[in-house]
Design an enzyme around this catalytic site. Structure first.
Site, PDB file in Angstrom:
ATOM      1  N   HIS A  36      51.621  35.005  19.220  1.00 53.79           N
ATOM      2  CA  HIS A  36      51.162  36.356  18.892  1.00 53.79           C
ATOM      3  C   HIS A  36      50.015  36.273  17.890  1.00 53.79           C
ATOM      4  O   HIS A  36      50.061  35.457  16.976  1.00 53.79           O
ATOM      5  CB  HIS A  36      52.319  37.161  18.291  1.00 53.79           C
TER       6      HIS A  36
ATOM      7  N   GLY B   7      21.136  19.330  39.555  1.00 52.99           N
ATOM      8  CA  GLY B   7      21.281  20.354  40.578  1.00 52.99           C
ATOM      9  C   GLY B   7      21.164  21.775  40.038  1.00 52.99           C
ATOM     10  O   GLY B   7      20.694  22.018  38.929  1.00 52.99           O
TER      11      GLY B   7
ATOM     12  N   TYR C 253      27.844  38.701  42.209  1.00 53.62           N
ATOM     13  CA  TYR C 253      27.997  38.016  40.919  1.00 53.62           C
ATOM     14  C   TYR C 253      26.654  37.726  40.238  1.00 53.62           C
ATOM     15  O   TYR C 253      26.468  38.054  39.062  1.00 53.62           O
ATOM     16  CB  TYR C 253      28.800  36.725  41.104  1.00 53.62           C
TER      17      TYR C 253
END
Length: 461
Positions: A445, A39, A184
């Site tokens: 972190h 597709g 987009y």
């Protein structure tokens, strides 16, 4: 007339996995594909564009490497034929994997050709150089997707315009690329070719880019693209297009003023339409709307019992991950006798500009429309430790928090790895975590994720 338990029209990201799952349950399944397995996503959309966008990101990093103390001598060169070849190899690899997975299921028959309805549960497949096939199915699933919409602008059909499909096979960088559409697809493609060496101009009829987003989000997107050299015209409508064979001339209307812009190439990225015209749905009881979208209920069943639609051919957000989730809903409801609805599912999405825009849940304007009491947490990427350390400080993080429940209503993340940060907030929303819990949660972190602590700390001020 060959009979099947299931007939699936279209091998996109919903149809292909559904075919495999139904076949594994012993259902005799026909998968009809008129073009290429996989597709839009595999062949024209996500896979090829993101493969090429990754190359453009490398080019951009090299061009600005002095910001990190890395100096290169002379101009860099872009080998677009190699980039296209690399893209094609990735696409072919993915497509081959799909074929191999389908061929591994003995209950699946792959049929190449154009499917049309000849009756309520009957399909005729027209094949090249072969006689038509007549099929009948107990269940039929429509997964035919969508195609580029070309606006009716005077002169456009005299132009050899590009679409998001055809532009991917160009091996010469457009010198001056005009992009019709500031959403987009248009922005991803525009930034891609700007970074490869084009001079890109975007024409958007709406008041701001990415029209479904909040204005502060759209403003940051516009600023980051303009800083890369792209020219952007909003509230602008093309009134005429012409060419002398070399230069494309476009007249645009912006409010009460008129402008003329020129370019060497034109990309049409103004939206997509459902591919239902060739299905002859008038021979069934399946209802479509005025735009051609197949109408479905919240279980994805059409007005004709036993016929379902999934993916971009139906109304709603046209994202690959939505299509994939559609097949899960259909499978669980049909085979496992569940009653899963589309109404409550989350719809995350990501625009793959650089930096990315990751989105989940409600925008600020949507929350206002729904009348929710909410607070807005905002943190600039220039306040994020990881972003400062890596030199990627463009953008910001924004989250909407319900004022009474402290639950997260939605988020927009523009920044390096914005889609990944958004996905953390999506999972928090799915688990009903509160903003306070995220503010106090331990993140390693110095990940980008750690900035989620600081984002929700802004609500304490």
């Amino acid at each position: 007339m060959e009979k099947f338990d299931a007939i699936i029209i279209g091998s996109g990201q919903g149809g292909t996995p559904l075919a495999r799952k139904l076949a594994k349950k012993g259902m005799k399944t026909a998968l009809i594909e008129k073009r290429l397995l996989g597709g839009t996503c595999i062949n024209d959309g996500c896979t090829p564009t993101k493969s090429m966008i990754s190359c453009a990101k490398v080019a951009n990093t090299i061009q600005h490497s002095s910001s990190w103390g890395i100096h290169t001598e002379g101009d860099i060169t872009v080998d677009l034929p190699f980039i296209v070849l690399r893209k094609n190899e990735i696409v072919q690899r993915f497509r081959h994997n799909i074929l191999r997975s389908l061929e591994a299921e003995p209950n699946i028959r792959i049929i190449h050709g154009q499917a049309t309805f000849s009756g309520v549960k009957k399909i005729t497949v027209t094949q090249q150089e072969k006689p038509p096939l007549e099929l009948e199915g107990t269940y039929i699933f429509i997964n035919t997707g969508a195609a580029t919409t070309v606006p009716e602008i005077p002169g456009i059909h005299q132009i050899n315009y590009l679409t998001s499909t055809t532009i991917l096979d160009m091996t010469v960088i457009p010198k001056e690329l005009i992009v019709l559409g500031g959403s987009y697809i248009g922005l991803e493609m525009g930034q891609l070719y700007q970074r490869l060496g084009s001079h890109v101009t975007v024409i958007e009829p709406g008041m701001h880019l990415v029209s479904r987003e909040d204005e502060d989000v759209a403003a940051v997107v516009r600023k980051m693209l303009e800083e890369e050299g792209m020219k952007i015209h909003t509230s602008s409508e093309p009134s005429n297009i012409s060419t002398d064979g070399t230069t494309i001339t476009m007249d645009i209307i912006s409010g009460t003023s008129r402008k003329t812009i020129t370019g060497t190439h034109l990309l049409v990225a103004t939206g997509r339409r459902p591919q239902t015209a060739d299905l002859q749905l008038n021979k069934t009881n399946v209802t479509i709307d005025e735009h051609g979208f197949v109408q479905v209920n919240d279980h994805l069943e059409t007005s004709c019992p036993g016929i379902f639609a999934l993916g971009d051919v139906k109304p709603g957000p046209a994202f690959t991950h939505v299509s994939y989730n559609d097949h899960l809903i259909i499978y669980h409801n049909l085979i496992e006798k569940k009653s899963i609805s589309t109404l409550a599912r989350q719809i995350p999405y990501c625009m793959f500009t650089d930096p990315q825009l990751g989105r989940i849940g409600l925008s600020e304007k949507e929350a206002n429309q729904k009348g929710y009491p909410f607070k807005v947490a905002v943190l600039g990427m220039d306040k994020v430790a990881r972003a400062i350390e890596t030199g990627h400080t463009t953008g910001f993080m924004k989250a909407l928090v319900h004022a009474a429940t402290d639950k997260i209503l939605g988020a927009a993340i523009i920044g390096e790895q914005g889609g990944e940060i958004m996905s953390i907030l999506q999972m928090a929303m799915a688990g009903d975590l509160t903003a306070t819990q995220l503010k106090e949660m331990i993140f390693a972190h110095p990940l980008y994720a750690e900035s989620i602590n600081n984002l929700f700390m802004t609500l304490d001020k």
